[in-house]
Design a protein around this motif. Structure first.
Motif, PDB file in Angstrom:
ATOM      1  N   ASP A   2       0.838  -1.186   0.000  1.00  0.00           N
ATOM      2  CA  ASP A   2       0.000   0.000   0.000  1.00  0.00           C
ATOM      3  C   ASP A   2       0.883   1.248   0.000  1.00  0.00           C
ATOM      4  O   ASP A   2       2.104   1.158  -0.139  1.00  0.00           O
ATOM      5  CB  ASP A   2      -0.978  -0.022   1.176  1.00  0.00           C
ATOM      6  CG  ASP A   2      -0.317   0.144   2.533  1.00  0.00           C
ATOM      7  OD1 ASP A   2       0.903   0.397   2.596  1.00  0.00           O
ATOM      8  OD2 ASP A   2      -1.028   0.020   3.542  1.00  0.00           O
ATOM      9  N   GLY A   3       0.289   2.411   0.162  1.00  0.00           N
ATOM     10  CA  GLY A   3       1.015   3.673   0.122  1.00  0.00           C
ATOM     11  C   GLY A   3       2.028   3.835   1.240  1.00  0.00           C
ATOM     12  O   GLY A   3       2.914   4.686   1.159  1.00  0.00           O
ATOM     13  N   GLN A   4       1.911   3.025   2.289  1.00  0.00           N
ATOM     14  CA  GLN A   4       2.857   3.091   3.409  1.00  0.00           C
ATOM     15  C   GLN A   4       3.793   1.886   3.416  1.00  0.00           C
ATOM     16  O   GLN A   4       4.368   1.538   4.444  1.00  0.00           O
ATOM     17  CB  GLN A   4       2.090   3.178   4.731  1.00  0.00           C
ATOM     18  CG  GLN A   4       1.289   4.455   4.841  1.00  0.00           C
ATOM     19  CD  GLN A   4       0.530   4.523   6.162  1.00  0.00           C
ATOM     20  OE1 GLN A   4       0.376   3.549   6.880  1.00  0.00           O
ATOM     21  NE2 GLN A   4       0.042   5.710   6.479  1.00  0.00           N
ATOM     22  N   ASN A   5       3.929   1.247   2.246  1.00  0.00           N
ATOM     23  CA  ASN A   5       4.818   0.095   2.054  1.00  0.00           C
ATOM     24  C   ASN A   5       4.476  -1.090   2.958  1.00  0.00           C
ATOM     25  O   ASN A   5       5.357  -1.824   3.396  1.00  0.00           O
ATOM     26  CB  ASN A   5       6.280   0.482   2.230  1.00  0.00           C
ATOM     27  CG  ASN A   5       6.733   1.415   1.140  1.00  0.00           C
ATOM     28  OD1 ASN A   5       6.306   1.279  -0.008  1.00  0.00           O
ATOM     29  ND2 ASN A   5       7.576   2.359   1.469  1.00  0.00           N
ATOM     30  N   ARG A   6       3.206  -1.264   3.239  1.00  0.00           N
ATOM     31  CA  ARG A   6       2.757  -2.417   4.006  1.00  0.00           C
ATOM     32  C   ARG A   6       2.190  -3.445   3.040  1.00  0.00           C
ATOM     33  O   ARG A   6       1.742  -3.106   1.947  1.00  0.00           O
ATOM     34  CB  ARG A   6       1.674  -2.018   5.005  1.00  0.00           C
ATOM     35  CG  ARG A   6       2.149  -1.008   6.028  1.00  0.00           C
ATOM     36  CD  ARG A   6       1.035  -0.595   6.927  1.00  0.00           C
ATOM     37  NE  ARG A   6      -0.010   0.068   6.136  1.00  0.00           N
ATOM     38  CZ  ARG A   6      -1.060   0.705   6.647  1.00  0.00           C
ATOM     39  NH1 ARG A   6      -1.219   0.768   7.956  1.00  0.00           N
ATOM     40  NH2 ARG A   6      -1.947   1.276   5.879  1.00  0.00           N
ATOM     41  N   ILE A   7       2.213  -4.692   3.475  1.00  0.00           N
ATOM     42  CA  ILE A   7       1.601  -5.739   2.674  1.00  0.00           C
ATOM     43  C   ILE A   7       0.478  -6.375   3.483  1.00  0.00           C
ATOM     44  O   ILE A   7       0.538  -6.442   4.713  1.00  0.00           O
ATOM     45  CB  ILE A   7       2.613  -6.817   2.237  1.00  0.00           C
ATOM     46  CG1 ILE A   7       3.308  -7.430   3.444  1.00  0.00           C
ATOM     47  CG2 ILE A   7       3.623  -6.261   1.266  1.00  0.00           C
ATOM     48  CD1 ILE A   7       4.200  -8.604   3.119  1.00  0.00           C
ATOM     49  N   LEU A   8      -0.542  -6.790   2.786  1.00  0.00           N
ATOM     50  CA  LEU A   8      -1.660  -7.467   3.418  1.00  0.00           C
ATOM     51  C   LEU A   8      -1.579  -8.934   3.057  1.00  0.00           C
ATOM     52  O   LEU A   8      -1.551  -9.289   1.873  1.00  0.00           O
ATOM     53  CB  LEU A   8      -2.991  -6.875   2.933  1.00  0.00           C
ATOM     54  CG  LEU A   8      -4.248  -7.536   3.466  1.00  0.00           C
ATOM     55  CD1 LEU A   8      -4.340  -7.372   4.985  1.00  0.00           C
ATOM     56  CD2 LEU A   8      -5.472  -6.952   2.802  1.00  0.00           C
ATOM     57  N   LEU A   9      -1.502  -9.771   4.077  1.00  0.00           N
ATOM     58  CA  LEU A   9      -1.438 -11.207   3.853  1.00  0.00           C
ATOM     59  C   LEU A   9      -2.813 -11.813   4.103  1.00  0.00           C
ATOM     60  O   LEU A   9      -3.472 -11.480   5.093  1.00  0.00           O
ATOM     61  CB  LEU A   9      -0.419 -11.855   4.790  1.00  0.00           C
ATOM     62  CG  LEU A   9       1.015 -11.365   4.646  1.00  0.00           C
ATOM     63  CD1 LEU A   9       1.890 -11.999   5.714  1.00  0.00           C
ATOM     64  CD2 LEU A   9       1.550 -11.683   3.270  1.00  0.00           C
ATOM     65  N   PRO A  10      -3.233 -12.709   3.231  1.00  0.00           N
ATOM     66  CA  PRO A  10      -4.521 -13.365   3.445  1.00  0.00           C
ATOM     67  C   PRO A  10      -4.524 -14.139   4.770  1.00  0.00           C
ATOM     68  O   PRO A  10      -3.497 -14.676   5.206  1.00  0.00           O
ATOM     69  CB  PRO A  10      -4.648 -14.333   2.264  1.00  0.00           C
ATOM     70  CG  PRO A  10      -3.692 -13.824   1.241  1.00  0.00           C
ATOM     71  CD  PRO A  10      -2.591 -13.139   1.996  1.00  0.00           C
ATOM     72  N   LYS A  11      -5.678 -14.205   5.403  1.00  0.00           N
ATOM     73  CA  LYS A  11      -5.813 -14.872   6.692  1.00  0.00           C
ATOM     74  C   LYS A  11      -5.328 -16.322   6.638  1.00  0.00           C
ATOM     75  O   LYS A  11      -4.683 -16.800   7.564  1.00  0.00           O
ATOM     76  CB  LYS A  11      -7.268 -14.818   7.150  1.00  0.00           C
ATOM     77  CG  LYS A  11      -7.478 -15.360   8.533  1.00  0.00           C
ATOM     78  CD  LYS A  11      -8.915 -15.178   8.977  1.00  0.00           C
ATOM     79  CE  LYS A  11      -9.071 -15.714  10.384  1.00  0.00           C
ATOM     80  NZ  LYS A  11     -10.441 -15.515  10.881  1.00  0.00           N
ATOM     81  N   ILE A  12      -5.590 -17.001   5.555  1.00  0.00           N
ATOM     82  CA  ILE A  12      -5.186 -18.402   5.436  1.00  0.00           C
ATOM     83  C   ILE A  12      -3.663 -18.553   5.497  1.00  0.00           C
ATOM     84  O   ILE A  12      -3.138 -19.486   6.085  1.00  0.00           O
ATOM     85  CB  ILE A  12      -5.769 -19.057   4.162  1.00  0.00           C
ATOM     86  CG1 ILE A  12      -5.579 -20.571   4.237  1.00  0.00           C
ATOM     87  CG2 ILE A  12      -5.154 -18.481   2.909  1.00  0.00           C
ATOM     88  CD1 ILE A  12      -6.396 -21.338   3.210  1.00  0.00           C
TER      89      ILE A  12
END
Length: 72
Positions: A2-12
């Motif tokens: 995202d714009g703050q260099n974070r990644i979203l990992l799926p719950k699984i």
């Protein structure tokens, strides 16, 4: 990312890796990285005894290790 260099990992994937509060970042080769549950990492690759952990901490923090009375 995202714009703050974070990644979203799926719950699984979070559940599969056992990631909860604390996450260990391990740089792999090139532009890759691995995220580990610290306990699982230590079980597989890490330090297995309190003595090994103490020696690592001493080396990491620049503390001298001593054995016996003569400081060696």
């Amino acid at each position: 990312m995202d714009g703050q260099n974070r990644i979203l990992l799926p719950k699984i994937l979070l559940e599969y890796a056992g990631l909860k509060d604390e996450v260990l970042y391990v740089q792999a080769s090139g532009k890759t990285l691995e995220l580990w549950n610290p306990e699982r990492y230590n079980e597989k690759y890490g330090l297995q005894t309190n003595e090994a952990i103490d020696a690592f901490d001493a080396a990491f923090y620049g503390e001298g290790l001593t054995e016996g009375d003569n400081g060696r």
